[in-house]
Design a protein around this motif. Sequence first.
Motif, PDB file in Angstrom:
ATOM      1  N   GLN A   8      -1.805   7.044   4.158  1.00  0.00           N
ATOM      2  CA  GLN A   8      -3.708   7.683   4.822  1.00  0.00           C
ATOM      3  C   GLN A   8      -4.437   6.839   4.733  1.00  0.00           C
ATOM      4  O   GLN A   8      -5.085   6.140   3.123  1.00  0.00           O
ATOM      5  CB  GLN A   8      -3.727   9.102   4.221  1.00  0.00           C
ATOM      6  N   TRP A   9      -5.465   6.581   6.075  1.00  0.00           N
ATOM      7  CA  TRP A   9      -6.579   4.925   5.336  1.00  0.00           C
ATOM      8  C   TRP A   9      -7.304   5.355   6.367  1.00  0.00           C
ATOM      9  O   TRP A   9      -7.827   7.098   6.722  1.00  0.00           O
ATOM     10  CB  TRP A   9      -5.719   4.611   6.554  1.00  0.00           C
ATOM     11  N   THR A  10      -8.615   5.112   4.981  1.00  0.00           N
ATOM     12  CA  THR A  10     -10.403   5.780   4.851  1.00  0.00           C
ATOM     13  C   THR A  10     -10.683   4.456   5.440  1.00  0.00           C
ATOM     14  O   THR A  10     -11.125   4.132   4.532  1.00  0.00           O
ATOM     15  CB  THR A  10     -10.810   6.119   4.058  1.00  0.00           C
ATOM     16  N   LEU A  11     -11.720   4.594   6.528  1.00  0.00           N
ATOM     17  CA  LEU A  11     -12.663   3.121   6.713  1.00  0.00           C
ATOM     18  C   LEU A  11     -13.709   3.365   6.737  1.00  0.00           C
ATOM     19  O   LEU A  11     -14.281   4.313   7.600  1.00  0.00           O
ATOM     20  CB  LEU A  11     -11.797   2.787   8.197  1.00  0.00           C
ATOM     21  N   VAL A  12     -14.146   2.542   5.073  1.00  0.00           N
ATOM     22  CA  VAL A  12     -15.635   2.952   4.938  1.00  0.00           C
ATOM     23  C   VAL A  12     -16.363   1.460   5.241  1.00  0.00           C
ATOM     24  O   VAL A  12     -16.141   0.483   5.114  1.00  0.00           O
ATOM     25  CB  VAL A  12     -15.768   2.760   3.679  1.00  0.00           C
ATOM     26  N   PHE A  55       0.876  -1.370   0.021  1.00  0.00           N
ATOM     27  CA  PHE A  55       0.039   0.266   0.327  1.00  0.00           C
ATOM     28  C   PHE A  55       0.734   1.524  -0.490  1.00  0.00           C
ATOM     29  O   PHE A  55       2.280   1.355   0.277  1.00  0.00           O
ATOM     30  CB  PHE A  55      -1.466   0.265   1.632  1.00  0.00           C
ATOM     31  N   HIS A  56      -0.040   2.281  -0.284  1.00  0.00           N
ATOM     32  CA  HIS A  56       1.120   3.714  -0.831  1.00  0.00           C
ATOM     33  C   HIS A  56      -0.089   4.778  -0.705  1.00  0.00           C
ATOM     34  O   HIS A  56      -1.101   4.484  -0.898  1.00  0.00           O
ATOM     35  CB  HIS A  56       2.191   3.756  -1.880  1.00  0.00           C
ATOM     36  N   GLY A  57       0.059   5.443  -0.580  1.00  0.00           N
ATOM     37  CA  GLY A  57      -1.510   7.535  -0.440  1.00  0.00           C
ATOM     38  C   GLY A  57      -1.833   7.303   0.024  1.00  0.00           C
ATOM     39  O   GLY A  57      -1.459   7.142   1.349  1.00  0.00           O
ATOM     40  N   ALA A  58      -3.365   7.298  -0.826  1.00  0.00           N
ATOM     41  CA  ALA A  58      -4.288   7.552   0.361  1.00  0.00           C
ATOM     42  C   ALA A  58      -5.032   6.241  -0.006  1.00  0.00           C
ATOM     43  O   ALA A  58      -5.459   5.627  -1.825  1.00  0.00           O
ATOM     44  CB  ALA A  58      -5.397   8.270  -0.347  1.00  0.00           C
ATOM     45  N   VAL A  59      -5.720   5.278   0.820  1.00  0.00           N
ATOM     46  CA  VAL A  59      -5.764   3.922   0.668  1.00  0.00           C
ATOM     47  C   VAL A  59      -7.829   3.906   1.341  1.00  0.00           C
ATOM     48  O   VAL A  59      -8.294   4.264   2.169  1.00  0.00           O
ATOM     49  CB  VAL A  59      -5.350   3.368   1.604  1.00  0.00           C
ATOM     50  N   ALA A  60      -8.766   3.530   0.273  1.00  0.00           N
ATOM     51  CA  ALA A  60      -9.366   3.227   0.944  1.00  0.00           C
ATOM     52  C   ALA A  60      -9.622   1.777   1.698  1.00  0.00           C
ATOM     53  O   ALA A  60      -9.994   0.894   1.185  1.00  0.00           O
ATOM     54  CB  ALA A  60     -10.453   3.303   0.618  1.00  0.00           C
ATOM     55  N   ASP A  61     -10.088   1.580   3.044  1.00  0.00           N
ATOM     56  CA  ASP A  61     -10.526  -0.110   3.450  1.00  0.00           C
ATOM     57  C   ASP A  61     -12.367  -0.340   3.212  1.00  0.00           C
ATOM     58  O   ASP A  61     -13.106   0.829   3.440  1.00  0.00           O
ATOM     59  CB  ASP A  61     -10.005  -0.395   4.588  1.00  0.00           C
ATOM     60  N   ILE A  62     -12.877  -1.096   2.426  1.00  0.00           N
ATOM     61  CA  ILE A  62     -14.708  -1.035   1.902  1.00  0.00           C
ATOM     62  C   ILE A  62     -14.769  -2.231   3.135  1.00  0.00           C
ATOM     63  O   ILE A  62     -14.526  -3.314   3.192  1.00  0.00           O
ATOM     64  CB  ILE A  62     -14.163  -1.196   0.606  1.00  0.00           C
TER      65      ILE A  62
END
Length: 206
Positions: free
Chosen positions: A88-92, A62-69
């Motif tokens: 940077q992680w966004t947990l959806v 992983f790298h950069g901006a990541v979304a976990d769906i």
Amino acid sequence: MSELEQEPAISAELFGDRIDVARAFTEALAREGEERGLIGPLELPRLWTRHILNSVIAAPLFHGAVADIGSGAGLPGIVLAIARPDVQWTLVEPMERRVTWLNEQVSALGLTNTTVLRSRAEDVPAGDFDVVTARAVSALRTLIPITAPLVRDGGELTLLKGMNAANEVEAAQKQIKKFRLSDVRVEVLGDGVLPETTRVVRARVR
């Protein structure tokens, strides 16, 4: 109540100087996970092997901006955010009680690189992420249409799947073509390192 699996020796190597944070999360999940409907009653004896290590082995991808769906209990999102503070992680996650848990863990673990978003994947702004991931959410043919639109042009899907990953790729050829995925492949991670390997479907988006 089942006992929590003893921490495998490889854990400290995979998490490095973040191992204490990983232990804190694993202990919290063991303590509260079943009661809060995050994990099943049979998961404690294999929590490290089946869930924590199965997730962290993919951290280098992983790298950069990541979304976990469909972050759910935080697998793989919280585990990966612990292991990769430089990403940077966004947990959806659409379910309120799971969002509450995720926010509690982000705060308790000091994960300043992590945002929790209560949303369905379909409602997340398109094209915002370098990489989109998911684990144990749905079959690939269902997952591609809700994850691929979130990836910026030239970004990646990195989806944690089970033993049937190759069959899922075969069954998803229509969706792979429709969403213009290229270099679609199954990578096996942790062979000779983990008791159970992790299969990851990776693809370039557009």
